[in-house]
Design a protein around this motif. Sequence first.
Motif, PDB file in Angstrom:
ATOM      1  N   GLY A 208       0.948  -1.061   0.167  1.00 31.78           N
ATOM      2  CA  GLY A 208      -0.073  -0.127   0.025  1.00 31.78           C
ATOM      3  C   GLY A 208       0.949   1.190   0.136  1.00 31.78           C
ATOM      4  O   GLY A 208       0.537   2.234  -0.716  1.00 31.78           O
ATOM      5  N   ARG A 212       1.479   4.047  -2.886  1.00 31.49           N
ATOM      6  CA  ARG A 212       1.132   5.554  -2.795  1.00 31.49           C
ATOM      7  C   ARG A 212       2.207   6.542  -3.384  1.00 31.49           C
ATOM      8  O   ARG A 212       1.994   7.600  -3.704  1.00 31.49           O
ATOM      9  CB  ARG A 212       0.988   5.641  -1.462  1.00 31.49           C
ATOM     10  CG  ARG A 212      -0.391   5.544  -0.708  1.00 31.49           C
ATOM     11  CD  ARG A 212      -1.076   6.572  -0.010  1.00 31.49           C
ATOM     12  NE  ARG A 212      -2.445   6.523  -0.355  1.00 31.49           N
ATOM     13  CZ  ARG A 212      -3.241   7.577  -0.673  1.00 31.49           C
ATOM     14  NH1 ARG A 212      -2.674   8.818  -0.605  1.00 31.49           N
ATOM     15  NH2 ARG A 212      -4.416   7.292  -0.897  1.00 31.49           N
ATOM     16  N   TYR A 259       2.958   2.984   6.389  1.00 33.47           N
ATOM     17  CA  TYR A 259       2.085   3.382   5.551  1.00 33.47           C
ATOM     18  C   TYR A 259       1.250   4.551   5.812  1.00 33.47           C
ATOM     19  O   TYR A 259       0.890   5.361   4.753  1.00 33.47           O
ATOM     20  CB  TYR A 259       1.025   1.874   5.429  1.00 33.47           C
ATOM     21  CG  TYR A 259       0.017   2.061   4.385  1.00 33.47           C
ATOM     22  CD1 TYR A 259       0.174   2.609   3.300  1.00 33.47           C
ATOM     23  CD2 TYR A 259      -0.995   1.142   4.521  1.00 33.47           C
ATOM     24  CE1 TYR A 259      -1.183   2.683   2.234  1.00 33.47           C
ATOM     25  CE2 TYR A 259      -2.100   1.407   3.872  1.00 33.47           C
ATOM     26  CZ  TYR A 259      -2.275   2.035   2.776  1.00 33.47           C
ATOM     27  OH  TYR A 259      -3.128   2.152   1.716  1.00 33.47           O
ATOM     28  N   ILE A 263       0.532   7.803   3.592  1.00 35.52           N
ATOM     29  CA  ILE A 263      -0.943   8.512   3.369  1.00 35.52           C
ATOM     30  C   ILE A 263      -1.075   9.919   3.837  1.00 35.52           C
ATOM     31  O   ILE A 263      -1.426  10.843   3.009  1.00 35.52           O
ATOM     32  CB  ILE A 263      -1.997   7.525   4.080  1.00 35.52           C
ATOM     33  CG1 ILE A 263      -2.181   6.251   3.799  1.00 35.52           C
ATOM     34  CG2 ILE A 263      -3.383   8.494   4.147  1.00 35.52           C
ATOM     35  CD1 ILE A 263      -3.131   5.526   4.294  1.00 35.52           C
TER      36      ILE A 263
ATOM     37  N   ARG B  94     -10.662   6.587  -2.414  1.00 30.68           N
ATOM     38  CA  ARG B  94     -10.294   6.940  -3.866  1.00 30.68           C
ATOM     39  C   ARG B  94     -11.362   6.234  -4.901  1.00 30.68           C
ATOM     40  O   ARG B  94     -11.131   5.726  -5.552  1.00 30.68           O
ATOM     41  CB  ARG B  94      -9.096   6.250  -4.289  1.00 30.68           C
ATOM     42  CG  ARG B  94      -8.225   7.357  -4.974  1.00 30.68           C
ATOM     43  CD  ARG B  94      -6.857   6.485  -5.804  1.00 30.68           C
ATOM     44  NE  ARG B  94      -5.565   6.623  -4.997  1.00 30.68           N
ATOM     45  CZ  ARG B  94      -4.660   6.030  -5.129  1.00 30.68           C
ATOM     46  NH1 ARG B  94      -4.739   5.118  -6.288  1.00 30.68           N
ATOM     47  NH2 ARG B  94      -3.571   6.154  -4.567  1.00 30.68           N
ATOM     48  N   GLY B  98     -10.852   3.168  -6.609  1.00 30.75           N
ATOM     49  CA  GLY B  98      -9.841   3.074  -5.694  1.00 30.75           C
ATOM     50  C   GLY B  98     -10.152   1.813  -4.644  1.00 30.75           C
ATOM     51  O   GLY B  98      -9.441   1.880  -3.530  1.00 30.75           O
ATOM     52  N   GLU B 101      -7.049   0.489  -3.087  1.00 28.23           N
ATOM     53  CA  GLU B 101      -6.488   1.232  -1.972  1.00 28.23           C
ATOM     54  C   GLU B 101      -7.055   0.660  -0.711  1.00 28.23           C
ATOM     55  O   GLU B 101      -6.371   0.561   0.286  1.00 28.23           O
ATOM     56  CB  GLU B 101      -6.679   2.809  -2.343  1.00 28.23           C
ATOM     57  CG  GLU B 101      -5.903   3.405  -0.766  1.00 28.23           C
ATOM     58  CD  GLU B 101      -4.730   3.793  -1.191  1.00 28.23           C
ATOM     59  OE1 GLU B 101      -4.303   4.260  -2.066  1.00 28.23           O
ATOM     60  OE2 GLU B 101      -3.912   3.867  -0.083  1.00 28.23           O
ATOM     61  N   GLN B 102      -8.330   0.585  -0.629  1.00 20.62           N
ATOM     62  CA  GLN B 102      -9.228   0.463   0.412  1.00 20.62           C
ATOM     63  C   GLN B 102      -8.828  -1.102   0.839  1.00 20.62           C
ATOM     64  O   GLN B 102      -8.674  -1.080   2.221  1.00 20.62           O
ATOM     65  CB  GLN B 102     -10.553   0.474   0.185  1.00 20.62           C
ATOM     66  CG  GLN B 102     -11.551   0.765   1.616  1.00 20.62           C
ATOM     67  CD  GLN B 102     -12.753   0.526   1.453  1.00 20.62           C
ATOM     68  OE1 GLN B 102     -13.428   0.313   0.219  1.00 20.62           O
ATOM     69  NE2 GLN B 102     -13.478   1.275   2.294  1.00 20.62           N
TER      70      GLN B 102
END
Lengths: 289, 296
Positions: A208, A212, A259, A263, B94, B98, B101-102
């Motif tokens: 993740g 990003r 992470y 974010i 998102r 998205g 992402e979740q």
Amino acid sequence: MFAHPFMQHAFLAGTAVALAAGLVGYFLVLRAQVFTADALSHVAFTGALAALAAGLDARVGLFAMTILIALGMGGLSRRARPDDVVIGGVFAWVLGLGVFFLTLYTTTRSGSGNGSASVTVLFGSIFGLSGSRAAVTAAIAVAITAALLTIARPLLFASIDEDVAAAAGVPVRLLGYGFLVLVGGTAAEATQVVGALLILGLLAAPAGAAARLTTRPLPGLALSAAIAVASVWIGLTASYLIPRMPPSFAILAVATLTYLATIAASRLPRHPTSKARTSHQDAPARAPA
Amino acid sequence: MTGVFSWNLIADIRDMWSVAFMVNAFRAGTIVAVLAALVGWFMVLRRQSFAGHTLAVVGFPGAAAAVWAGLGVAYGYFGFCLAAALVIAALPQRGNRGYTEQSAVIGTVQAFALAAGMLFIALYGGFLGGTSALLFGSFLGITQSQVLILALAAVATLVVLALIGRPLLFASIDTDVARAHGLPTRALGTAFLLLLGATAAEVSQITGALLVFALLVLPPATAQLLTARPAASLTLSVALALVTVWVALFVAYYSPYPIGFWLTTIAFGLYVLAYAAVAGRARLGTRATHPIAAGA
């Protein structure tokens, strides 16, 4: 710190597993299949306990069970991409079986009725690895890494745009199965290091964070593996310095914080653009009304 | 568990209900089954099983932290589950694309929560028997006051669900159209996650953190397989959950194996039967006359 053999083993096995988990995890996040890994890590728990209850080596059960269930979940769904409900159903039942084997094991094998076997399987025992086990763990992890890198290119194509990949002659279904087997192998493998319940963190958090930080797939893949390995190294060192802190917790705390930091970092400066994006998204939805 | 089974079922049930804790277990099981079946139905519809499982698992560190701090376990369950629901709702999703992402966010939340639970247990001094009970639960030893608290919390959750039920259904089936009609889909999603958290907290006190999921996902999934109409499907979901819990309690009382095993096996068995029935009916060619039922 490296004078202790158990620390050497922990670092050897931990690094190899983190490498495999970082790479596999990146594809999981890309394909939105983290839930599959979650299910498979719980399957690993059941597999280990089933093998223990039958008097076999826990590792036999781990690998056999995770890979079988991975293929089974692939078979129940379109293009070997298991559906939410299929995963949930299979996995709830497998957990129930795990409890069954746990009872069987604690009442027939270990004599004492305590749950220490299940706790070891669930939360891992990285400081308890022997030299030979650490070597085997590392070898399997390297094999998984190599296999994944071999199929990385077509898998990436199939993950990003399945239909176009299928049209271009990429064996999408076969890749899906192959990938599920690798996920199962990673889950089984990592169970011995960070435990069945916690492997999810090593799969999801570094990937993740990497997703990003960069949108380019190959650097993202490398970054994900690097963050996973770094989390393991920092976590192991921290739990060596603070003996009351379990190593699994330290490793996952580092991965989670990384992470969270990515974010937070990507949210602050990009706020106006992300707002613009959501309003842009709303526009077509409002049009019919 | 303890009973001696005879083939006279009525005598068996009478014998089982002569034990006070089994009566309480049936009461608690009934409450939990109704709640899980209704909230779980929306969870399955919204494809949020992963979030549901995560919220269920978060109960474990909650309980461990409460034990460590010397508080009541119920505070830990509710506190952590509701907090985790807010975290999942607050972290980025998102938009529709998205979802990737979740899933990473949810996975991280879950793993970190479990790791924290491990830490609390290590700090508490490693009472391993307690860990197993937190993870796998026990229907035994439920007191009257616990049943009362369960009932109150369940009623509160269901009232909220009834209030937001209609817009939530709309938002779950077609988010974009619902948003276009001016429904606050994001707020509804957060509210639903909170309800899911409360339900998970409630149910995990009985079934343990790892097995909540079976009750949340399997009866609703079975019901949605069988019918596509919301009202019928919700009713069916509750009925299936009740049958599952009652039969599981009955069998567990007369067998040496734990309740969790029976609960998940019965629920999964019903799901597989429904799946086979629907697949069989589709193959027999009724698909042409009932396109919606077969497609569901």
